[in-house]
Scaffold this motif. Structure first.
Motif, PDB file in Angstrom:
ATOM      1  N   LYS A   1       7.868  -0.528 -10.869  1.00  0.00           N
ATOM      2  CA  LYS A   1       7.377   0.728 -10.319  1.00  0.00           C
ATOM      3  C   LYS A   1       7.920   0.926  -8.902  1.00  0.00           C
ATOM      4  CE  LYS A   1       2.998   3.294 -10.059  1.00  0.00           C
ATOM      5  NZ  LYS A   1       1.517   3.188 -10.254  1.00  0.00           N
ATOM      6  N   TYR A   2       8.010  -0.175  -8.134  1.00  0.00           N
ATOM      7  CA  TYR A   2       8.519  -0.142  -6.765  1.00  0.00           C
ATOM      8  C   TYR A   2       9.486  -1.314  -6.562  1.00  0.00           C
ATOM      9  CZ  TYR A   2       3.997   2.235  -6.595  1.00  0.00           C
ATOM     10  OH  TYR A   2       2.925   3.032  -6.885  1.00  0.00           O
ATOM     11  N   ASP A   3      10.549  -1.068  -5.826  1.00  0.00           N
ATOM     12  CA  ASP A   3      11.446  -2.164  -5.457  1.00  0.00           C
ATOM     13  C   ASP A   3      10.857  -3.001  -4.323  1.00  0.00           C
ATOM     14  OD1 ASP A   3      13.538  -1.692  -7.298  1.00  0.00           O
ATOM     15  OD2 ASP A   3      14.299  -0.065  -6.048  1.00  0.00           O
ATOM     16  N   LEU A   4      10.190  -2.331  -3.389  1.00  0.00           N
ATOM     17  CA  LEU A   4       9.640  -3.035  -2.228  1.00  0.00           C
ATOM     18  C   LEU A   4       8.299  -2.427  -1.838  1.00  0.00           C
ATOM     19  CD1 LEU A   4       9.913  -5.083   0.101  1.00  0.00           C
ATOM     20  CD2 LEU A   4      11.174  -3.334   1.368  1.00  0.00           C
ATOM     21  N   ALA A   5       7.275  -3.273  -1.790  1.00  0.00           N
ATOM     22  CA  ALA A   5       5.936  -2.843  -1.375  1.00  0.00           C
ATOM     23  C   ALA A   5       5.429  -3.788  -0.298  1.00  0.00           C
ATOM     24  CB  ALA A   5       4.979  -2.838  -2.562  1.00  0.00           C
ATOM     25  N   ILE A   6       4.482  -3.289   0.480  1.00  0.00           N
ATOM     26  CA  ILE A   6       3.831  -4.095   1.509  1.00  0.00           C
ATOM     27  C   ILE A   6       2.391  -4.366   1.111  1.00  0.00           C
ATOM     28  CG2 ILE A   6       2.772  -3.914   3.818  1.00  0.00           C
ATOM     29  CD1 ILE A   6       5.363  -2.949   4.923  1.00  0.00           C
ATOM     30  N   VAL A   7       1.961  -5.606   1.337  1.00  0.00           N
ATOM     31  CA  VAL A   7       0.555  -5.981   1.215  1.00  0.00           C
ATOM     32  C   VAL A   7       0.043  -6.319   2.607  1.00  0.00           C
ATOM     33  CG1 VAL A   7      -1.051  -7.728   0.360  1.00  0.00           C
ATOM     34  CG2 VAL A   7       0.727  -6.828  -1.143  1.00  0.00           C
TER      35      VAL A   7
ATOM     36  N   ILE B   1       3.101   3.064   8.809  1.00  0.00           N
ATOM     37  CA  ILE B   1       3.496   3.449   7.451  1.00  0.00           C
ATOM     38  C   ILE B   1       4.789   4.250   7.478  1.00  0.00           C
ATOM     39  CG2 ILE B   1       2.882   4.903   5.468  1.00  0.00           C
ATOM     40  CD1 ILE B   1      -0.028   4.076   5.919  1.00  0.00           C
ATOM     41  N   LYS B   2       4.857   5.242   8.347  1.00  0.00           N
ATOM     42  CA  LYS B   2       6.052   6.092   8.401  1.00  0.00           C
ATOM     43  C   LYS B   2       7.292   5.287   8.777  1.00  0.00           C
ATOM     44  CE  LYS B   2       4.555  10.816   8.887  1.00  0.00           C
ATOM     45  NZ  LYS B   2       3.186  10.645   8.424  1.00  0.00           N
ATOM     46  N   TYR B   3       7.134   4.367   9.711  1.00  0.00           N
ATOM     47  CA  TYR B   3       8.266   3.521  10.079  1.00  0.00           C
ATOM     48  C   TYR B   3       8.771   2.755   8.855  1.00  0.00           C
ATOM     49  CZ  TYR B   3      10.916  -0.495  11.489  1.00  0.00           C
ATOM     50  OH  TYR B   3      11.906  -1.441  11.554  1.00  0.00           O
ATOM     51  N   HIS B   4       7.851   2.125   8.136  1.00  0.00           N
ATOM     52  CA  HIS B   4       8.288   1.305   7.004  1.00  0.00           C
ATOM     53  C   HIS B   4       8.840   2.153   5.857  1.00  0.00           C
ATOM     54  CE1 HIS B   4       6.081  -2.077   8.986  1.00  0.00           C
ATOM     55  NE2 HIS B   4       7.149  -2.692   8.540  1.00  0.00           N
ATOM     56  N   LEU B   5       8.370   3.361   5.708  1.00  0.00           N
ATOM     57  CA  LEU B   5       8.990   4.264   4.735  1.00  0.00           C
ATOM     58  C   LEU B   5      10.441   4.558   5.135  1.00  0.00           C
ATOM     59  CD1 LEU B   5       6.077   6.802   4.090  1.00  0.00           C
ATOM     60  CD2 LEU B   5       6.978   5.110   2.469  1.00  0.00           C
ATOM     61  N   LEU B   6      10.683   4.711   6.430  1.00  0.00           N
ATOM     62  CA  LEU B   6      12.042   4.968   6.920  1.00  0.00           C
ATOM     63  C   LEU B   6      12.990   3.817   6.609  1.00  0.00           C
ATOM     64  CD1 LEU B   6      11.649   6.648  10.446  1.00  0.00           C
ATOM     65  CD2 LEU B   6      12.667   7.657   8.405  1.00  0.00           C
TER      66      LEU B   6
ATOM     67  N   GLY C   1       0.229   8.969  -3.650  1.00  0.00           N
ATOM     68  CA  GLY C   1       0.547   7.746  -4.366  1.00  0.00           C
ATOM     69  C   GLY C   1       1.352   6.741  -3.563  1.00  0.00           C
ATOM     70  N   ILE C   2       1.364   6.875  -2.244  1.00  0.00           N
ATOM     71  CA  ILE C   2       2.103   5.956  -1.375  1.00  0.00           C
ATOM     72  C   ILE C   2       1.239   4.758  -0.998  1.00  0.00           C
ATOM     73  CG2 ILE C   2       3.190   5.723   0.911  1.00  0.00           C
ATOM     74  CD1 ILE C   2       4.060   8.653   0.627  1.00  0.00           C
ATOM     75  N   VAL C   3      -0.063   4.973  -0.897  1.00  0.00           N
ATOM     76  CA  VAL C   3      -0.996   3.920  -0.488  1.00  0.00           C
ATOM     77  C   VAL C   3      -2.055   3.703  -1.550  1.00  0.00           C
ATOM     78  CG1 VAL C   3      -2.858   3.353   1.131  1.00  0.00           C
ATOM     79  CG2 VAL C   3      -0.669   4.194   2.007  1.00  0.00           C
ATOM     80  N   ASP C   4      -2.307   2.452  -1.878  1.00  0.00           N
ATOM     81  CA  ASP C   4      -3.523   2.042  -2.579  1.00  0.00           C
ATOM     82  C   ASP C   4      -4.432   1.433  -1.520  1.00  0.00           C
ATOM     83  OD1 ASP C   4      -2.545   2.813  -4.997  1.00  0.00           O
ATOM     84  OD2 ASP C   4      -2.354   0.809  -5.843  1.00  0.00           O
ATOM     85  N   LEU C   5      -5.597   2.014  -1.304  1.00  0.00           N
ATOM     86  CA  LEU C   5      -6.552   1.486  -0.329  1.00  0.00           C
ATOM     87  C   LEU C   5      -7.667   0.788  -1.097  1.00  0.00           C
ATOM     88  CD1 LEU C   5      -7.246   1.321   2.703  1.00  0.00           C
ATOM     89  CD2 LEU C   5      -8.590   3.417   2.405  1.00  0.00           C
ATOM     90  N   ILE C   6      -7.746  -0.537  -0.925  1.00  0.00           N
ATOM     91  CA  ILE C   6      -8.691  -1.357  -1.679  1.00  0.00           C
ATOM     92  C   ILE C   6      -9.776  -1.869  -0.730  1.00  0.00           C
ATOM     93  CG2 ILE C   6      -8.936  -3.396  -3.147  1.00  0.00           C
ATOM     94  CD1 ILE C   6      -5.443  -2.302  -2.592  1.00  0.00           C
ATOM     95  N   TYR C   7     -11.018  -1.514  -0.998  1.00  0.00           N
ATOM     96  CA  TYR C   7     -12.109  -1.998  -0.149  1.00  0.00           C
ATOM     97  C   TYR C   7     -12.325  -3.479  -0.417  1.00  0.00           C
ATOM     98  CZ  TYR C   7     -16.588  -2.216   2.269  1.00  0.00           C
ATOM     99  OH  TYR C   7     -17.602  -2.547   3.129  1.00  0.00           O
ATOM    100  N   PHE C   8     -12.295  -4.289   0.649  1.00  0.00           N
ATOM    101  CA  PHE C   8     -12.339  -5.740   0.510  1.00  0.00           C
ATOM    102  C   PHE C   8     -13.191  -6.325   1.627  1.00  0.00           C
ATOM    103  CE2 PHE C   8     -10.338  -9.886  -0.411  1.00  0.00           C
ATOM    104  CZ  PHE C   8     -10.200  -9.790  -1.793  1.00  0.00           C
TER     105      PHE C   8
ATOM    106  N   PHE D   1       6.198  -5.040  12.415  1.00  0.00           N
ATOM    107  CA  PHE D   1       7.166  -4.048  11.955  1.00  0.00           C
ATOM    108  C   PHE D   1       8.441  -4.782  11.535  1.00  0.00           C
ATOM    109  CE2 PHE D   1       4.177  -1.723  14.390  1.00  0.00           C
ATOM    110  CZ  PHE D   1       4.294  -0.351  14.117  1.00  0.00           C
ATOM    111  N   ILE D   2       8.783  -4.702  10.260  1.00  0.00           N
ATOM    112  CA  ILE D   2       9.978  -5.376   9.747  1.00  0.00           C
ATOM    113  C   ILE D   2      11.210  -4.560  10.138  1.00  0.00           C
ATOM    114  CG2 ILE D   2      11.107  -6.353   7.725  1.00  0.00           C
ATOM    115  CD1 ILE D   2       8.354  -6.104   6.298  1.00  0.00           C
ATOM    116  N   ARG D   3      12.146  -5.199  10.824  1.00  0.00           N
ATOM    117  CA  ARG D   3      13.297  -4.468  11.350  1.00  0.00           C
ATOM    118  C   ARG D   3      14.630  -5.040  10.863  1.00  0.00           C
ATOM    119  NH1 ARG D   3      16.025  -5.615  16.954  1.00  0.00           N
ATOM    120  NH2 ARG D   3      17.916  -4.397  16.628  1.00  0.00           N
ATOM    121  N   PRO D   4      15.392  -4.267  10.076  1.00  0.00           N
ATOM    122  CA  PRO D   4      16.775  -4.664   9.808  1.00  0.00           C
ATOM    123  C   PRO D   4      17.570  -4.526  11.115  1.00  0.00           C
ATOM    124  CG  PRO D   4      16.013  -2.936   8.302  1.00  0.00           C
ATOM    125  CD  PRO D   4      15.030  -3.015   9.403  1.00  0.00           C
ATOM    126  N   ILE D   5      18.317  -5.553  11.491  1.00  0.00           N
ATOM    127  CA  ILE D   5      19.047  -5.512  12.753  1.00  0.00           C
ATOM    128  C   ILE D   5      20.096  -4.403  12.746  1.00  0.00           C
ATOM    129  CG2 ILE D   5      20.473  -6.838  14.361  1.00  0.00           C
ATOM    130  CD1 ILE D   5      17.541  -7.795  14.089  1.00  0.00           C
TER     131      ILE D   5
END
Length: 312
Positions: free
Chosen positions: A42-48, A62-67, A95-102, A134-138
């Motif tokens: 469903k997704y190539d790359l997701a964040i937990v 969120i917007k940064y990581h979408l970029l 459908g970009i975020v699943d928000l799970i109460y935990f 923030f995950i950054r490709p150099i």
């Protein structure tokens, strides 16, 4: 194996030959199960991530990581009190975020385990990070997925690779005592550690969730099936723990651990996601790295400004 097969076929009784065939089928099936991958994701790359009162900067994050190539977010809401459901409603609706109460104390590892169990076959790769990372490709001409797949290809047998361990680059307060009134993380906190000056160099992981059994801590995991699978650093080298020397040439994680002094105290008061005890006050001084000016994220901050004002 061929010699054993020939001996059994020639000398063994029929019942033993049948047992051998069953064992062979079972072994081949297990081998195929261990190494096989779904054809489509469903997704190539997701964040937990597990979050608590991260509303001020979550839109920017969120917007940064979408970029940079993330397609989906599994966010575990650990009793937030900042109207996070309302803040994220558009992302949830799209459908970009699943928000799970935990709810509960020290729920970081249980949240990660829940994600491994529920979403392991939804995404090809799973980045397991915090909302201040923030995950950054150099190379900003590449996205995260480009870099990760390039690293996987460096392995002699990438079917055995369970993921990539990515180094932190620690950012400090940039002299902010109070919370900045406007802007986001990327254009307010521009000072970081000098390379080699941080004795606490660690990082986080982007994993193949089907080859991960359990998270040992927020930084590293126990891999499935013993020593069959292993992690890589960004240079394609095999690593066995998070206690290794790491480079920041292809990809890194900008970790805004302290932000301003005021924000650090707020963070400390809300408690830790992984342990019951509070952070010591001295952590601010230990991790408040302001040695070097680094404006590399302004490239993305400028793009985010054209999308939407953040910092709700």
């Amino acid at each position: 194996m061929l010699a054993i097969k020939g001996f059994i076929k020639k000398f063994a009784p029929l019942s033993l030959q049948m047992t051998y065939k069953k064992i062979k089928i079972l072994f081949c099936s297990a081998f195929e199960y261990i190494f096989s991958e779904p054809k489509n994701f469903k997704y190539d790359l997701a964040i937990v991530a597990i979050i608590k009162n991260e509303g001020r900067y979550i839109d920017e994050w969120i917007k940064y990581h979408l970029l940079v190539g993330v397609q989906h977010f599994y966010l575990y809401n650990n009793e937030s009190e900042d109207n996070i459901q309302e803040i994220l409603k558009d992302y949830i609706k799209r459908g970009i975020v699943d928000l799970i109460y935990f709810p509960g104390k020290a729920q970081q590892i249980p949240a990660y385990q829940n994600a491994l169990k529920k979403y392991r076959n939804e995404c090809k790769y799973m980045a397991v990070v915090d909302a201040d990372e923030f995950i950054r490709p150099i190379d900003h001409n590449k996205n995260i997925l480009d870099v990760i797949e390039e690293i996987f290809k460096l392995a002699k047998n990438n079917k055995r690779v369970a993921g990539v361990y990515i180094a932190w680059k620690m950012f400090g307060s940039s002299g902010h005592v109070k919370m900045p009134e406007g802007g986001g993380v990327l254009n307010n906190f521009l000072h970081c550690e000098e390379t080699g000056s941080n004795p606490h160099r660690m990082g986080k992981v982007i994993i193949n969730p089907r080859k991960t059994f359990y998270f040992l801590n927020p930084h590293f995991q126990i891999l499935g099936w013993g020593n069959i699978f292993y992690m890589l650093n960004e240079n394609g080298e095999k690593i066995l723990s998070c206690d290794v020397k790491l480079t920041l040439k292809k990809i890194c994680i900008h970790h805004y651990f302290t932000k301003s002094k005021t924000e650090f105290l707020i963070k400390r008061n809300r408690g830790r996601a992984d342990l019951l005890k509070s952070r010591p006050l001295k952590d601010f001084d230990i991790f408040n790295f302001n040695d070097v000016y680094d404006d590399s994220m302004l490239y993305y901050a400028d793009k985010l400004e054209n999308i939407k004002t953040y910092g709700k």
